[in-house]
Scaffold this motif. Structure first.
Motif, PDB file in Angstrom:
ATOM      1  N   SER A 197      40.402  38.993  50.775  1.00 14.03           N
ATOM      2  CA  SER A 197      39.985  39.892  49.699  1.00 14.03           C
ATOM      3  C   SER A 197      40.384  41.318  50.049  1.00 14.03           C
ATOM      4  N   THR A 203      34.099  48.156  46.018  1.00  9.51           N
ATOM      5  CA  THR A 203      34.593  47.095  45.134  1.00  9.51           C
ATOM      6  C   THR A 203      35.333  46.055  45.958  1.00  9.51           C
ATOM      7  N   ARG A 205      37.979  42.657  45.555  1.00  8.09           N
ATOM      8  CA  ARG A 205      38.856  41.850  44.704  1.00  8.09           C
ATOM      9  C   ARG A 205      39.372  40.687  45.548  1.00  8.09           C
ATOM     10  N   ASN A 302      50.968  41.624  41.929  1.00  8.84           N
ATOM     11  CA  ASN A 302      50.756  43.086  42.013  1.00  8.84           C
ATOM     12  C   ASN A 302      51.694  43.742  43.010  1.00  8.84           C
ATOM     13  N   ASP A 317      38.469  49.464  41.746  1.00  5.44           N
ATOM     14  CA  ASP A 317      37.873  49.025  40.460  1.00  5.44           C
ATOM     15  C   ASP A 317      38.878  49.138  39.307  1.00  5.44           C
ATOM     16  N   LYS A 318      39.927  49.915  39.502  1.00  8.16           N
ATOM     17  CA  LYS A 318      40.935  50.091  38.435  1.00  8.16           C
ATOM     18  C   LYS A 318      42.004  48.996  38.483  1.00  8.16           C
ATOM     19  N   ILE A 319      41.923  48.140  39.474  1.00  7.76           N
ATOM     20  CA  ILE A 319      43.001  47.157  39.683  1.00  7.76           C
ATOM     21  C   ILE A 319      42.498  45.723  39.490  1.00  7.76           C
ATOM     22  N   GLU A 320      43.273  44.928  38.754  1.00 14.13           N
ATOM     23  CA  GLU A 320      42.996  43.494  38.674  1.00 14.13           C
ATOM     24  C   GLU A 320      44.122  42.788  39.424  1.00 14.13           C
ATOM     25  N   LEU A 321      43.759  41.866  40.286  1.00 11.47           N
ATOM     26  CA  LEU A 321      44.807  41.146  41.006  1.00 11.47           C
ATOM     27  C   LEU A 321      45.331  40.016  40.127  1.00 11.47           C
ATOM     28  N   GLU A 322      46.621  39.762  40.247  1.00  6.99           N
ATOM     29  CA  GLU A 322      47.213  38.662  39.483  1.00  6.99           C
ATOM     30  C   GLU A 322      48.033  37.774  40.406  1.00  6.99           C
TER      31      GLU A 322
END
Ligand code: AMP
Ligand code: GLY
Length: 423
Positions: A197, A203, A205, A302, A317-322
């Motif tokens: 993670s 935060t 992710r 990413n 918090d501004k990032i979503e993992l893909e």
């Protein structure tokens, strides 16, 4: 940007290769690096524990960002040193890296914050440990407190084995000072999963899951190693289990560290056991796993630099993992005899076969240049990774690719991910 990556194994090769995709990096260095890493970064022969040399090199080259990958320099405070020198760095400070550096510390943290883990006791005194074993239930697990190259864990089936184990760890100091303290814990059963993670202090992710094969031989026989192969994702780490882990383990761990004044920025690697009573923590690592990274990063969409900087800057918090909707398998090609005694210096042939193939990766774990050739330089030599639409296909492709390279005394397991596609 100028980036310096610290480390020189398969994990670092995967990190450097991912970072190289970022168009914001104008120059990358790696200390000490290896022959595979040299394709993407200028390798500098400074060891990962040579802090003064690393800092002065970083200053001399005006490094903008340092990425500290291995456990030893993290635990010893290399990130703190970079920060003191005014250089931004990825990874936890020493006061947070302690979740890997001391098993006794991490067990106490989990107990204090009700994070599910095996029941345990910590010991400083071998006599007290031996006394405890008189009435303890077998099998039982003994762990040297400190860093021991992933080898400081003994699973003991009988009381005699456990008594010998305490002697080895605390009296004979088989793992050196790592054995000044020891954790004795309950033996758990279930499926193991590794979850890496990104954390920015508050935060978290989660990356896609993976599973390692730690034993040297097929069918999980032989000695424990640093890892002989991995696959990703783990079919057992379902959305339902992920949600439960998020609530009971992942978020509480980040909050526990924050409450203790040990804000964690970097990668937390959760070694989990999916038991009948739910997921429990086997161990924390304060870094990317090796060879988990070699199946996780190739699937990440990413920009790795952007995600790392978000961890450092507190903007995760501004990032979503893909992640790609596929699977990857990594088979480690080792030197026969690893993890005990092996020869090195043999020429590695066939590496060009990986060039230009998007689904295949050959990560160097232990290699170097000698007389214009690339030769073996460690117990784990290469990590051959392939991606496929599912685990079965990825596994087939990875094993095909293991045939493309050759060196004397090449050794591998033949069952990486096998139990899974047959499950
Ligand atoms: P660790 O370095 O703590 O992850 O331990 C190495 C390996 O030992 C793990 O991957 C597990 O296979 C095994 N192990 C560690 N702790 C336990 C436990 N409490 N019960 C059963 N197996 C364990
Ligand atoms: N593969 C296990 C570790 O990196 O600790």
């Amino acid at each position: 940007m100028k980036v310096l990556v610290i480390g020189g194994g398969g994990r670092e090769h995967a990190i450097v290769q991912s970072l190289a995709k970022s168009d914001r990096i104008e120059k990358m260095y790696c200390a000490p690096g290896n022959a595979g890493i040299a394709e993407y970064a200028e390798c500098v022969s400074i060891g990962v524990m040579e802090f003064e040399k690393l800092i002065s090199f970083a200053k001399e080259k005006s490094i903008d960002y340092a990425v500290v990958a291995p456990d030893d320099p993290l635990a010893a405070g290399l990130v703190d040193e970079f920060e003191k020198a005014g250089i931004r760095a990825f990874g936890p400070r020493a006061n947070a890296a302690i979740i890997e550096g001391s098993k006794a510390f991490s067990k106490d943290l989990m107990k204090k914050y009700n994070i599910p883990t095996a029941a345990y006791e910590n010991f400083d005194d071998p006599e007290a440990a031996l006394e405890y074993l008189k009435t303890a239930k077998m099998p039982i697990v003994l762990k040297a407190d400190g860093l021991a190259l992933g080898k400081g864990v003994l699973i003991c089936n009988t009381r005699e084995e456990a008594i010998d184990g305490v002697k080895e760890i605390m009296q004979d100091k088989k793992f050196g000072n790592a054995g000044n303290r020891m954790v004795i814990e309950e033996f758990m059963t279930g499926r193991e999963v590794s979850v890496l993670s990104f954390v920015d202090g508050k935060t978290i992710r989660i990356m896609t899951s993976a599973q390692d094969h730690k034993r040297a031989g097929d069918g999980d026989t032989g000695l424990n190693t640093g890892g002989m192969g991995t696959f990703s994702p783990s079919p057992f780490f379902t959305k339902e289990i992920e949600d439960r882990c998020m609530k009971e383990i992942f978020v509480p761990t980040v909050e526990a560290l924050r409450s203790e004044g040990r804000e964690f920025k970097g990668v937390i690697f959760f070694g989990l056991m999916l038991t009948e009573d739910g997921p429990k923590v086997l161990e924390y690592n304060a870094r990317f796993g090796d060879p988990e990274t070699q199946v996780v990063l190739p699937r990440m969409k990413n920009d790795l630099l952007e995600v790392m900087e978000a961890c450092t800057d507190g903007t995760l918090d501004k990032i979503e993992l893909e992640f790609e909707d596929n699977a990857a398998v990594c088979v480690v090609l080792a030197s026969d005899g690893y993890p005990v005694k092996y020869e090195k210096g043999f020429e590695i042939k066939g590496l060009d076969a990986f060039k230009g193939k998007d689904d295949y990766f050959c990560f160097h774990a232990g290699s170097k240049f000698a007389d214009g050739k690339i030769v073996t330089n460690g117990g784990r030599v290469l990590g051959v990774t392939a991606k496929g639409s599912d685990l079965k296909e990825a596994r087939k492709k990875a094993y095909e690719a293991t045939e493309w390279v050759s060196f004397d005394n090449k050794y591998m397991r033949h069952d990486i991910g096998k139990a899974i596609d047959e499950a």
